[in-house]
Design a protein around this motif. Structure first.
Motif, PDB file in Angstrom:
ATOM      1  N   TRP A 113    -131.050 -10.734  18.377  1.00  0.00           N
ATOM      2  CA  TRP A 113    -130.056 -11.804  18.509  1.00  0.00           C
ATOM      3  C   TRP A 113    -129.582 -12.139  17.090  1.00  0.00           C
ATOM      4  O   TRP A 113    -130.409 -12.466  16.222  1.00  0.00           O
ATOM      5  CB  TRP A 113    -130.681 -13.043  19.142  1.00  0.00           C
ATOM      6  N   ASN A 120    -126.095  -6.583  23.176  1.00  0.00           N
ATOM      7  CA  ASN A 120    -125.865  -5.809  24.402  1.00  0.00           C
ATOM      8  C   ASN A 120    -125.553  -4.371  23.996  1.00  0.00           C
ATOM      9  O   ASN A 120    -124.399  -4.018  23.766  1.00  0.00           O
ATOM     10  CB  ASN A 120    -124.706  -6.411  25.204  1.00  0.00           C
ATOM     11  N   GLU A 164    -135.036  -9.291  20.874  1.00  0.00           N
ATOM     12  CA  GLU A 164    -134.919  -9.398  22.325  1.00  0.00           C
ATOM     13  C   GLU A 164    -135.986  -8.504  22.980  1.00  0.00           C
ATOM     14  O   GLU A 164    -135.980  -7.283  22.786  1.00  0.00           O
ATOM     15  CB  GLU A 164    -133.504  -8.972  22.742  1.00  0.00           C
ATOM     16  N   LYS A 192    -127.721  -0.418  31.494  1.00  0.00           N
ATOM     17  CA  LYS A 192    -128.382  -1.549  30.839  1.00  0.00           C
ATOM     18  C   LYS A 192    -129.689  -1.065  30.236  1.00  0.00           C
ATOM     19  O   LYS A 192    -130.416  -0.284  30.853  1.00  0.00           O
ATOM     20  CB  LYS A 192    -128.653  -2.619  31.901  1.00  0.00           C
ATOM     21  N   CYS A 205    -131.531   3.399  23.797  1.00  0.00           N
ATOM     22  CA  CYS A 205    -132.541   2.549  24.405  1.00  0.00           C
ATOM     23  C   CYS A 205    -133.904   3.195  24.153  1.00  0.00           C
ATOM     24  O   CYS A 205    -134.513   3.718  25.071  1.00  0.00           O
ATOM     25  CB  CYS A 205    -132.235   2.460  25.894  1.00  0.00           C
ATOM     26  N   GLU A 265    -126.498 -12.652  21.853  1.00  0.00           N
ATOM     27  CA  GLU A 265    -127.404 -11.662  22.456  1.00  0.00           C
ATOM     28  C   GLU A 265    -126.931 -10.237  22.147  1.00  0.00           C
ATOM     29  O   GLU A 265    -125.732  -9.957  22.200  1.00  0.00           O
ATOM     30  CB  GLU A 265    -127.397 -11.879  23.971  1.00  0.00           C
ATOM     31  N   ASN A 318    -120.942  -5.468  20.549  1.00  0.00           N
ATOM     32  CA  ASN A 318    -120.519  -6.796  21.025  1.00  0.00           C
ATOM     33  C   ASN A 318    -120.719  -7.864  19.949  1.00  0.00           C
ATOM     34  O   ASN A 318    -119.985  -8.844  19.883  1.00  0.00           O
ATOM     35  CB  ASN A 318    -121.241  -7.191  22.322  1.00  0.00           C
ATOM     36  N   ASN A 346    -134.811  -5.242  25.054  1.00  0.00           N
ATOM     37  CA  ASN A 346    -134.193  -4.006  24.533  1.00  0.00           C
ATOM     38  C   ASN A 346    -134.498  -3.723  23.068  1.00  0.00           C
ATOM     39  O   ASN A 346    -133.939  -2.771  22.513  1.00  0.00           O
ATOM     40  CB  ASN A 346    -132.675  -4.024  24.791  1.00  0.00           C
ATOM     41  N   THR A 371    -133.342  -1.875  29.418  1.00  0.00           N
ATOM     42  CA  THR A 371    -134.352  -2.846  29.835  1.00  0.00           C
ATOM     43  C   THR A 371    -135.712  -2.461  29.267  1.00  0.00           C
ATOM     44  O   THR A 371    -135.863  -1.386  28.692  1.00  0.00           O
ATOM     45  CB  THR A 371    -134.486  -2.893  31.372  1.00  0.00           C
ATOM     46  N   TYR A 429    -125.227  -1.764  25.510  1.00  0.00           N
ATOM     47  CA  TYR A 429    -124.379  -0.997  26.431  1.00  0.00           C
ATOM     48  C   TYR A 429    -123.089  -1.750  26.770  1.00  0.00           C
ATOM     49  O   TYR A 429    -122.572  -1.632  27.874  1.00  0.00           O
ATOM     50  CB  TYR A 429    -125.172  -0.627  27.694  1.00  0.00           C
ATOM     51  N   SER A 430    -122.553  -2.499  25.807  1.00  0.00           N
ATOM     52  CA  SER A 430    -121.373  -3.320  26.109  1.00  0.00           C
ATOM     53  C   SER A 430    -120.169  -2.471  26.532  1.00  0.00           C
ATOM     54  O   SER A 430    -119.337  -2.927  27.315  1.00  0.00           O
ATOM     55  CB  SER A 430    -121.001  -4.197  24.916  1.00  0.00           C
TER      56      SER A 430
END
Ligand code: ACM
Length: 415
Positions: free
Chosen positions: A370, A397, A363, A406, A146, A395, A158, A366, A408, A399-400
């Motif tokens: 997409w 993710n 996105e 998460k 992140c 989307e 993901n 983060n 952010t 941290y799936s």
């Protein structure tokens, strides 16, 4: 004009005066003013042209250069030409870090586009974070990161696994053999795979890692033969992909009953191993060269015209290409006095681009993209047949595999 812009313009004027009188160091460290001068904007291009991952990174360099040439030929960004400074980090993380420091601190590039392995991304990360510069990373990777100083345009777990793993379980069965190169990416990617398999009631019968650059797979293949997995899930990278596939085929194993399912095998590695060795195996990716879109037709034709009719495009060269266009769109939104790494980072949040794979978007929360997942099966001609594609963009993710964390816009959050 907002207040901060006015302040910056005033600083810019003062900076110009200091330049003339010989004290550029007083203002220049991360001043936006320094990055767009003389009708040019300098960027770093940091892909290995030698060493074990040159097999793939050399094509990322080509796609990057082609996009830069395309933008310059169309008049540049608001009249400014993009000037690439190209370095070869030789597939070596320490050299990546050294070259990144040069590009950011000596060459004063406003952004650097580069790297394939997560080991090399991790090696350059402290440079971009400490210097408040911006790194653009086109490669599929494991997530769990992140950084405010990276734009991630490749797929996270993901986006490659959510459709792929259940599809494979349903089609081939529940006994899985995980084989990867021995570093952070395959291990983290497999953490997510194991979670998905557990949820599907499937079983990991082996999890094995080989050194980067490994080329002798006979003992691994003997285990494939004795264990008889339904699916061999491969996160092997670089030259090893070629060796693994060729030796699998030479051993007489059959993709119809024991396919390899990869997140890293693209048209590029297939071209190196020969279509025969890859035929019947599967890859999940947001882009395949055969994808039918006007943007992809243009991309493939331009790539062949620029680099040779025998060359292939693939899902990491596609993101290497479209991230340059996202960069150009972001810079184009800024006044010259606002052009700097963090100004560009903020301007690219939410930006969309009609890429060869379809419309993509950064996105804002983060800084990942997409993307449009697809499942392909390789054929003997070296191209993939697209068997399935997601109905919409998916989307990112990062941290799936870690649902209590998460990424952010404020940083990593525990939830
Ligand atoms: C990778 O190391 N992210 C392929």
């Amino acid at each position: 004009m907002n207040k901060s812009r006015r302040t910056f313009l005033k600083l810019g004027a003062a900076a110009g005066a200091f330049t003339v009188t010989g004290f550029p160091h007083i203002w220049s460290k991360n001043s936006s003013f320094a990055y767009a001068q003389g009708g040019e904007i300098k960027v770093g291009v940091l892909f290995s042209l030698t060493g074990t991952t040159a097999i793939i990174e050399e094509s990322l360099n080509k796609a990057t250069i082609m996009a830069i040439e395309e933008i310059n030929a169309a008049g540049g960004i608001n009249g400014m030409k993009i000037v690439p400074v190209i370095e070869d980090p030789a597939s070596d993380p320490a050299t990546f870090a050294e070259k990144a420091r040069k590009l950011v601190m000596s060459d004063k590039c406003v952004s650097v586009f580069g790297s394939y392995t997560s080991a090399s991304r991790k090696a350059v990360l402290p440079v971009f974070e400490k210097q408040e510069n911006l790194f653009w990373y086109p490669t599929l990777y494991e997530g769990r990161e992140c950084s405010k100083n990276v734009i991630y345009t490749g797929a996270v777990p993901n986006q490659q696994q959510d459709d792929f793993v259940p599809w494979l379980v349903e089609k081939f069965g529940k006994r899985w053999y995980l084989i990867g190169s021995n570093y952070i990416y395959p291990k983290e990617e497999n953490n997510y795979c194991k979670k998905l398999l557990e949820g599907l009631g499937a079983e990991v019968i082996a999890e094995e890692y080989v050194p980067l650059g490994h080329s002798e797979f006979s003992s691994v293949i003997n285990k494939f033969r004795s264990e008889k997995p339904n699916v061999i899930f491969s996160t092997v990278v670089g030259d090893s992909v070629v060796a693994l596939h060729r030796q699998y085929r030479a051993a007489g194993l059959d993709p119809a009953t024991m396919p390899m399912a990869s997140l890293t095998t693209s048209e590029n590695e297939v071209a190196a191993m020969g279509g025969d060795a890859a035929a019947g195996h599967f890859t999940s990716a947001p882009y395949f060269m055969v994808f039918d879109s006007p943007e992809n037709k243009k991309f493939v034709e331009a790539y062949k015209a620029r680099w040779g009719g025998d060359k292939v495009t693939h899902f990491v060269s596609e993101s290497s290409y479209f991230q340059i266009h996202l960069f150009a769109q972001a810079v184009a939104k800024l006044a010259p006095s606002d052009i700097g790494p963090l100004g560009i980072r903020d301007a690219v949040k939410g930006e969309e681009y009609k890429a060869p794979q379809g419309l993509v978007k950064v996105e804002p929360d983060n800084l990942h993209c997409w993307l449009r997942p697809k499942i392909g099966q390789c054929k003997a001609d070296g191209q993939f047949e697209i068997l399935q594609q997601s109905a919409d963009w998916l989307e990112p993710n990062p941290y799936s595999a870690y649902p209590d964390q998460k990424c952010t816009s404020e940083g990593l959050k525990q939830i």
